[in-house]
Scaffold this motif. Structure first.
Motif, mmCIF file in Angstrom:
data_model
loop_
_atom_site.group_PDB
_atom_site.id
_atom_site.type_symbol
_atom_site.label_atom_id
_atom_site.label_comp_id
_atom_site.label_asym_id
_atom_site.label_seq_id
_atom_site.Cartn_x
_atom_site.Cartn_y
_atom_site.Cartn_z
ATOM 1 N N PRO A 159 0.825 -1.214 0.000
ATOM 2 C CA PRO A 159 0.000 0.000 0.000
ATOM 3 C C PRO A 159 0.855 1.259 0.000
ATOM 4 O O PRO A 159 1.947 1.288 0.565
ATOM 5 N N ARG A 160 0.373 2.287 -0.657
ATOM 6 C CA ARG A 160 1.062 3.574 -0.661
ATOM 7 C C ARG A 160 0.886 4.248 0.697
ATOM 8 O O ARG A 160 -0.140 4.090 1.348
ATOM 9 N N LYS A 161 1.883 5.026 1.094
ATOM 10 C CA LYS A 161 1.852 5.699 2.389
ATOM 11 C C LYS A 161 2.139 7.193 2.196
ATOM 12 O O LYS A 161 3.215 7.689 2.524
ATOM 13 N N PRO A 162 1.190 7.943 1.655
ATOM 14 C CA PRO A 162 1.442 9.351 1.339
ATOM 15 C C PRO A 162 1.668 10.234 2.564
ATOM 16 O O PRO A 162 2.193 11.346 2.423
ATOM 17 N N THR A 221 3.575 9.376 5.175
ATOM 18 C CA THR A 221 4.817 9.036 5.859
ATOM 19 C C THR A 221 5.581 10.325 6.193
ATOM 20 O O THR A 221 5.751 11.199 5.336
ATOM 21 N N GLU A 271 -3.172 4.629 8.768
ATOM 22 C CA GLU A 271 -3.185 3.681 7.659
ATOM 23 C C GLU A 271 -2.473 4.265 6.444
ATOM 24 O O GLU A 271 -1.836 3.542 5.667
ATOM 25 N N ALA A 272 -2.567 5.593 6.284
ATOM 26 C CA ALA A 272 -1.933 6.262 5.150
ATOM 27 C C ALA A 272 -0.480 6.623 5.435
ATOM 28 O O ALA A 272 0.151 7.311 4.622
ATOM 29 N N GLY A 273 0.056 6.171 6.567
ATOM 30 C CA GLY A 273 1.476 6.330 6.825
ATOM 31 C C GLY A 273 1.865 7.275 7.936
ATOM 32 O O GLY A 273 3.042 7.344 8.300
ATOM 33 N N ILE A 296 -10.923 4.312 2.957
ATOM 34 C CA ILE A 296 -10.049 5.012 2.028
ATOM 35 C C ILE A 296 -9.827 4.113 0.810
ATOM 36 O O ILE A 296 -10.156 2.930 0.847
ATOM 37 N N TYR A 300 -4.278 2.828 -0.593
ATOM 38 C CA TYR A 300 -3.739 3.334 0.665
ATOM 39 C C TYR A 300 -4.059 2.413 1.846
ATOM 40 O O TYR A 300 -3.702 2.706 2.984
ATOM 41 N N ARG A 301 -4.752 1.330 1.568
ATOM 42 C CA ARG A 301 -5.208 0.446 2.638
ATOM 43 C C ARG A 301 -4.285 -0.763 2.739
ATOM 44 O O ARG A 301 -3.938 -1.368 1.731
ATOM 45 N N ASP A 302 -3.893 -1.109 3.964
ATOM 46 C CA ASP A 302 -3.049 -2.281 4.182
ATOM 47 C C ASP A 302 -3.946 -3.511 4.288
ATOM 48 O O ASP A 302 -4.617 -3.699 5.302
#
Length: 376
Positions: free
Chosen positions: A4-7, A9, A31-33, A350, A354-356
């Motif tokens: 998943p992307r982590k925008p 972070t 969840e998004a980092g 989401i 973006y979701r793990d």
């Protein structure tokens, strides 16, 4: 499947919120980092830790699901040393989320003005029921109260005018969580461009009116308030109803558009004289009710299979979670540690990128970040 992307972070969040609206908002950010540090009372932690059913000796399943992937900082906010520690951390914090009544954070020395002076780019999100000002600002309330006061609860009343207790927490999540996340992301973007933070006044009551946009539209053109159980999406049309089958199961039928309605009428065998539901909607509804009640749900689902008529079975939450469609989309395949057991995480609302899907991060033990962040 790709990771998943982590925008978010690199974004650090200090979370003072409890119960549902704020914790679900910071769950989405995590969840998004984002790194989310949850501030809790020493000894007992926040209230939700103790809501049954329990998954460990000191934490309930509600807390576990809402606080996955976060860290816990146990501090007594009535203690001057705790306030000093928080202010020291503030130079490296991007977002504060708090859910106290208006004025509480100011009295603690942690209000917007005090923290903005330390970090001008800070995004400070205050989630309340009624907002930071106004006659109701200090009024205690919960989800049901916000829905009642904004007219939303009345929109779901039956034909007798009796409101029904909603099965989902629309005010908390739809009026609190989601507007908070949206506003935080907007403010972070603005801070990137200008260097200036913002104080976000997220009021659950305010934000519920968007959910009743159609009723406000009726009022805007001079029509009376919607009739209980009598409007297009509240039970006044045969095209938007739940119909009971012979086996006691229910069909959710929403063939609003004419093309769907004609398909629906054909499958159920509705007499042509009743297919024009503009003449007598109540008579058409009664006729459809009798027709659907004559056969079990399995027969109706088979009859509607492959037909565009917007007809589905009313399922239990367990049936829904086991539905092959949602399983295929990976919503319930993850496993998070919870003491000696594992839990299936709640899929955050989401986009899947973006979701793990594995949801492997556990929830924090009370004060698990104290040593790292305070040295004790």
């Amino acid at each position: 499947m790709s990771a998943p992307r982590k925008p978010l972070t690199g974004v650090r969040v200090l979370d003072f919120s409890t119960l549902l609206p704020g914790p679900m908002a910071t769950l989405i950010l995590a969840e998004a980092g984002a790194e989310v540090i949850k501030v809790e009372r020493p000894g007992s932690g926040e209230e939700m830790r103790h809501y049954p059913p329990m998954v460990t000796a000191d934490s309930g399943v509600n807390f576990a699901l809402l606080n996955r992937g976060k860290r816990s900082l146990a501090l007594d906010l009535k203690n001057e040393e705790s306030i000093r520690i928080i202010k020291l951390l503030m130079t490296d914090i991007d977002v504060v989320v708090e859910q106290f009544r208006p004025g509480v954070m100011d009295r603690l020395g942690l209000g917007w003005e005090a923290l903005k002076a330390i970090n001008p780019a800070l995004v400070y999100c205050s989630i309340t029921g009624w907002g930071q000002d106004g006659p109701k600002a200090q009024l205690a309330a919960h989800d049901l109260n916000y829905m009642a006061e904004t007219g939303v609860l009345n929109l779901g009343a039956d034909r007798a005018g009796d409101p029904v207790v909603p099965p989902v927490l629309v005010a908390d999540i739809g009026g609190g969580t989601m507007p908070a996340v949206i506003s935080i992301l907007l403010a972070l973007r603005e801070a990137e461009k200008t260097g200036a933070g913002a104080h976000l006044d997220v009021a659950m009551g305010d934000n519920l009116f968007a959910w009743a946009y159609w009723a406000l539209g009726e009022r805007a053109v001079g029509r009376p308030d919607p009739r209980p159980g009598g409007e297009l999406v509240t039970g006044g049309s045969p095209r938007y109803q739940v119909y009971r089958c012979a086996d006691g199961r229910w069909l959710a039928c929403a063939p609003l558009e004419q093309k769907f309605w004609m398909n629906f009428c054909r499958i159920v065998g509705l007499p042509e004289s009743l297919a024009d539901d503009s003449r007598d909607p109540a008579a058409t509804t009664a006729a459809v009710r009798d027709i659907v009640a004559a056969k079990p749900s399995a027969e109706w689902l088979a009859a509607f299979d492959g037909v565009d008529a917007c007809v589905t079975l009313v399922k239990s939450i367990g049936e829904a979670a086991d539905d092959p469609h949602f399983r295929a989309r990976g919503l319930f395949r993850g496993a998070m540690p919870a003491g000696e057991a594992t839990l299936t995480p709640v899929p955050p609302p989401i986009a899947p990128i973006y979701r793990d899907p594995e949801g492997g991060q556990g929830f924090p033990a009370l004060g698990d970040a104290n040593l790292d962040l305070t040295g004790g």
